[in-house]
Design an enzyme around this catalytic site. Structure first.
Site, PDB file in Angstrom:
ATOM      1  N   SER A  10      -9.925  -0.132  -2.970  1.00  0.00           N
ATOM      2  CA  SER A  10     -10.874   0.486  -3.920  1.00  0.00           C
ATOM      3  C   SER A  10     -10.243   0.744  -5.284  1.00  0.00           C
ATOM      4  O   SER A  10     -10.900   1.307  -6.164  1.00  0.00           O
ATOM      5  CB  SER A  10     -11.464   1.765  -3.330  1.00  0.00           C
ATOM      6  OG  SER A  10     -10.487   2.521  -2.684  1.00  0.00           O
ATOM      7  N   MET A  13      -6.971  -2.965  -9.202  1.00  0.00           N
ATOM      8  CA  MET A  13      -6.532  -4.306  -8.796  1.00  0.00           C
ATOM      9  C   MET A  13      -7.206  -4.736  -7.498  1.00  0.00           C
ATOM     10  O   MET A  13      -7.528  -5.914  -7.331  1.00  0.00           O
ATOM     11  CB  MET A  13      -4.999  -4.334  -8.647  1.00  0.00           C
ATOM     12  CG  MET A  13      -4.244  -4.535  -9.943  1.00  0.00           C
ATOM     13  SD  MET A  13      -4.793  -6.010 -10.838  1.00  0.00           S
ATOM     14  CE  MET A  13      -4.414  -7.292  -9.646  1.00  0.00           C
ATOM     15  N   ASP A  34      -7.169   1.282   2.568  1.00  0.00           N
ATOM     16  CA  ASP A  34      -6.981   2.268   1.501  1.00  0.00           C
ATOM     17  C   ASP A  34      -6.489   3.562   2.121  1.00  0.00           C
ATOM     18  O   ASP A  34      -6.426   3.692   3.347  1.00  0.00           O
ATOM     19  CB  ASP A  34      -8.263   2.478   0.685  1.00  0.00           C
ATOM     20  CG  ASP A  34      -7.927   2.695  -0.803  1.00  0.00           C
ATOM     21  OD1 ASP A  34      -6.885   3.334  -1.082  1.00  0.00           O
ATOM     22  OD2 ASP A  34      -8.664   2.210  -1.659  1.00  0.00           O
ATOM     23  N   ARG A  35      -6.117   4.509   1.254  1.00  0.00           N
ATOM     24  CA  ARG A  35      -5.578   5.767   1.779  1.00  0.00           C
ATOM     25  C   ARG A  35      -6.687   6.543   2.482  1.00  0.00           C
ATOM     26  O   ARG A  35      -7.877   6.410   2.143  1.00  0.00           O
ATOM     27  CB  ARG A  35      -4.922   6.577   0.669  1.00  0.00           C
ATOM     28  CG  ARG A  35      -5.805   6.829  -0.509  1.00  0.00           C
ATOM     29  CD  ARG A  35      -5.030   7.339  -1.690  1.00  0.00           C
ATOM     30  NE  ARG A  35      -4.319   8.559  -1.365  1.00  0.00           N
ATOM     31  CZ  ARG A  35      -3.364   9.097  -2.132  1.00  0.00           C
ATOM     32  NH1 ARG A  35      -3.029   8.501  -3.268  1.00  0.00           N
ATOM     33  NH2 ARG A  35      -2.767  10.204  -1.789  1.00  0.00           N
ATOM     34  N   THR A  99       4.164  -1.607  -8.638  1.00  0.00           N
ATOM     35  CA  THR A  99       5.326  -1.404  -9.502  1.00  0.00           C
ATOM     36  C   THR A  99       5.836   0.031  -9.343  1.00  0.00           C
ATOM     37  O   THR A  99       5.181   0.863  -8.721  1.00  0.00           O
ATOM     38  CB  THR A  99       5.004  -1.652 -10.984  1.00  0.00           C
ATOM     39  OG1 THR A  99       4.045  -0.681 -11.416  1.00  0.00           O
ATOM     40  CG2 THR A  99       4.452  -3.045 -11.211  1.00  0.00           C
ATOM     41  N   HIS A 154      -0.155   0.257 -22.075  1.00  0.00           N
ATOM     42  CA  HIS A 154      -1.069   0.203 -20.929  1.00  0.00           C
ATOM     43  C   HIS A 154      -2.105   1.306 -21.036  1.00  0.00           C
ATOM     44  O   HIS A 154      -1.928   2.272 -21.782  1.00  0.00           O
ATOM     45  CB  HIS A 154      -0.302   0.350 -19.606  1.00  0.00           C
ATOM     46  CG  HIS A 154       0.364  -0.903 -19.138  1.00  0.00           C
ATOM     47  ND1 HIS A 154       1.614  -1.270 -19.562  1.00  0.00           N
ATOM     48  CD2 HIS A 154      -0.057  -1.894 -18.305  1.00  0.00           C
ATOM     49  CE1 HIS A 154       1.944  -2.426 -19.000  1.00  0.00           C
ATOM     50  NE2 HIS A 154       0.943  -2.828 -18.239  1.00  0.00           N
ATOM     51  N   LYS A 158      -2.143   4.628 -16.043  1.00  0.00           N
ATOM     52  CA  LYS A 158      -0.899   4.089 -15.460  1.00  0.00           C
ATOM     53  C   LYS A 158       0.088   5.221 -15.192  1.00  0.00           C
ATOM     54  O   LYS A 158       0.280   6.101 -16.041  1.00  0.00           O
ATOM     55  CB  LYS A 158      -0.293   3.032 -16.386  1.00  0.00           C
ATOM     56  CG  LYS A 158       0.920   2.339 -15.771  1.00  0.00           C
ATOM     57  CD  LYS A 158       1.248   1.043 -16.461  1.00  0.00           C
ATOM     58  CE  LYS A 158       2.488   0.393 -15.872  1.00  0.00           C
ATOM     59  NZ  LYS A 158       2.318   0.040 -14.453  1.00  0.00           N
TER      60      LYS A 158
HETATM   61  P1  NAD Z   1      -5.281   2.156  -8.960  1.00  0.00           P
HETATM   62  O1  NAD Z   1      -4.832   3.586  -9.053  1.00  0.00           O
HETATM   63  O2  NAD Z   1      -6.577   1.761  -9.581  1.00  0.00           O
HETATM   64  O3  NAD Z   1      -5.372   1.739  -7.425  1.00  0.00           O
HETATM   65  C1  NAD Z   1      -4.392   2.082  -6.478  1.00  0.00           C
HETATM   66  C2  NAD Z   1      -4.959   1.905  -5.083  1.00  0.00           C
HETATM   67  O4  NAD Z   1      -3.923   2.244  -4.159  1.00  0.00           O
HETATM   68  C3  NAD Z   1      -6.138   2.839  -4.803  1.00  0.00           C
HETATM   69  O5  NAD Z   1      -7.034   2.156  -3.949  1.00  0.00           O
HETATM   70  C4  NAD Z   1      -5.472   4.003  -4.086  1.00  0.00           C
HETATM   71  O6  NAD Z   1      -6.366   4.696  -3.218  1.00  0.00           O
HETATM   72  C5  NAD Z   1      -4.373   3.300  -3.342  1.00  0.00           C
HETATM   73  N1  NAD Z   1      -3.262   4.201  -3.081  1.00  0.00           N
HETATM   74  C6  NAD Z   1      -2.633   4.986  -3.989  1.00  0.00           C
HETATM   75  N2  NAD Z   1      -1.666   5.713  -3.395  1.00  0.00           N
HETATM   76  C7  NAD Z   1      -1.701   5.382  -2.103  1.00  0.00           C
HETATM   77  C8  NAD Z   1      -0.968   5.809  -1.002  1.00  0.00           C
HETATM   78  N3  NAD Z   1       0.018   6.705  -1.096  1.00  0.00           N
HETATM   79  N4  NAD Z   1      -1.266   5.264   0.198  1.00  0.00           N
HETATM   80  C9  NAD Z   1      -2.223   4.327   0.289  1.00  0.00           C
HETATM   81  N5  NAD Z   1      -2.970   3.886  -0.730  1.00  0.00           N
HETATM   82  C10 NAD Z   1      -2.697   4.416  -1.923  1.00  0.00           C
HETATM   83  O7  NAD Z   1      -4.080   1.290  -9.526  1.00  0.00           O
HETATM   84  P2  NAD Z   1      -4.101  -0.211 -10.069  1.00  0.00           P
HETATM   85  O8  NAD Z   1      -4.323  -0.231 -11.522  1.00  0.00           O
HETATM   86  O9  NAD Z   1      -4.972  -1.048  -9.180  1.00  0.00           O
HETATM   87  O10 NAD Z   1      -2.561  -0.609  -9.843  1.00  0.00           O
HETATM   88  C11 NAD Z   1      -1.973  -0.564  -8.550  1.00  0.00           C
HETATM   89  C12 NAD Z   1      -0.508  -0.978  -8.663  1.00  0.00           C
HETATM   90  O11 NAD Z   1      -0.420  -2.348  -9.047  1.00  0.00           O
HETATM   91  C13 NAD Z   1       0.305  -0.193  -9.694  1.00  0.00           C
HETATM   92  O12 NAD Z   1       1.624  -0.023  -9.198  1.00  0.00           O
HETATM   93  C14 NAD Z   1       0.310  -1.124 -10.898  1.00  0.00           C
HETATM   94  O13 NAD Z   1       1.389  -0.897 -11.771  1.00  0.00           O
HETATM   95  C15 NAD Z   1       0.419  -2.452 -10.196  1.00  0.00           C
HETATM   96  N6  NAD Z   1      -0.025  -3.610 -10.968  1.00  0.00           N
HETATM   97  C16 NAD Z   1       0.691  -4.750 -10.801  1.00  0.00           C
HETATM   98  C17 NAD Z   1       0.275  -5.928 -11.416  1.00  0.00           C
HETATM   99  C18 NAD Z   1       1.024  -7.203 -11.127  1.00  0.00           C
HETATM  100  O14 NAD Z   1       0.641  -8.275 -11.666  1.00  0.00           O
HETATM  101  N7  NAD Z   1       2.050  -7.199 -10.245  1.00  0.00           N
HETATM  102  C19 NAD Z   1      -0.855  -5.931 -12.235  1.00  0.00           C
HETATM  103  C20 NAD Z   1      -1.578  -4.745 -12.392  1.00  0.00           C
HETATM  104  C21 NAD Z   1      -1.159  -3.578 -11.732  1.00  0.00           C
END
Ligand code: NAD
Length: 266
Positions: A10, A13, A34-35, A99, A154, A158
């Protein structure tokens, strides 16, 4: 069809990844994690796209992974480390996009990848993967007399800084210059800092609004500057790269790979 599970389904990404899977005939959504306290638990993973997939978003990681080929994880380091262990136990390959890992956590990922096939990259876009190679090429030519600075921006949500991509770009420049980023990085400056040390690589972080991700590597010399810049305008670029990485893992049993491997740039 490759059976894919999405962790963080959810999240920002997670949503981009689901859209990418629905548009790809070679991929099948097998599970969505998801969590436990996510309000989306128990809902169909396709609901926000007006689809009924039959896959419900769950916090039960082991059951979501049963019978899956690959987990694509974009969450938080503490969750990713847990998924890494469960993937190893269940033989489910891993695309790791999260990350903000510590040095120790990165070492654990490398150790696990001796037995499990893992693609680990802080930025899965084709453009940033190319940028890493361009930075290495530039650093070799601009090795003497040019100061290296990395600037990233960003969105306001973030949680880690500097971005994993900025650090990866820093590592690329440092290795081309024969330096160790851990000892030469300067993360922000304040007050009377003294003159710049020529051997350092500086980082500057901007956070605000809905910026998807901007990165510039600046080589500043006397009389000229070279700036290599990438700007992401949609998360689709990361999602498409991550799904390409999932397909790359189909024929691999173990090893730690990055996007240079996936795109054949090594
Ligand atoms: P977001 O906060 O929108 O989504 C994070 C998701 O992870 C949510 O669904 C949340 O419920 C879940 N989550 C968070 N903590 C959790 C936990 N302890 N246990 C289980 N689920 C958990 O974040 P986002 O913008 O989607 O980014 C997610 C990650 O991906 C970040 O670390 C971001 O830096 C990284 N990212 C990497 C790339 C890449 O190309 N590698 C690109 C964009 C983002």
């Amino acid at each position: 069809m490759l059976k894919v599970v999405i962790a963080g389904a959810s999240g920002r990404m997670g949503q981009a990844l689901l859209e990418g899977i629905f548009a790809d005939d070679e991929l099948q959504l097998h599970g969505a994690i998801d969590r436990a306290d996510s309000p989306r638990i128990g809902h169909d993973a396709g609901e926000q796209f007006g689809r009924v997939t039959g896959v419900k978003i769950t916090a039960d990681v082991a059951s979501a992974l049963a019978g899956a080929d690959v987990l694509v994880d974009f969450t938080r380091p503490e969750a990713s480390m847990e998924y890494l262990a469960i993937c190893e136990k269940n033989g489910v390959k891993l695309v790791l996009g999260t990350t903000g890992f510590s040095v120790e956590q990165k070492q654990q990922i490398a150790t696990t990848a001796q037995k499990l096939a893992v693609v680990f990259a802080p930025n899965m876009s084709v453009g940033v993967t190319l940028l890493i190679n361009l930075v290495q090429a530039a650093a070799k030519v601009l090795a003497d007399g040019y100061d290296v600075e990395i600037i990233e921006a960003h969105h306001r949500h973030k949680v880690d800084a500097p971005s994993g991509t900025a650090l990866r770009l820093g590592e690329a420049a440092a290795s081309a210059l024969g330096r160790d980023l851990q000892t030469c990085a300067v993360y922000g400056r304040e007050g009377v800092t003294g003159e710049r040390d020529a051997n350092t690589i500086g980082f500057a972080t901007v956070r605000g609004g809905d910026v998807v991700g901007d990165h510039t590597v600046l080589f500043a010399g006397i009389g000229e500057r070279v700036e290599l810049t990438h700007k992401a305008s949609s998360r689709a670029t990361f999602a498409l790269g991550a799904l390409r990485a999932a397909k790359y893992l189909a024929d691999r049993q173990s090893g730690l790979f990055d996007m240079q491997d996936v795109l054949g740039l090594k």
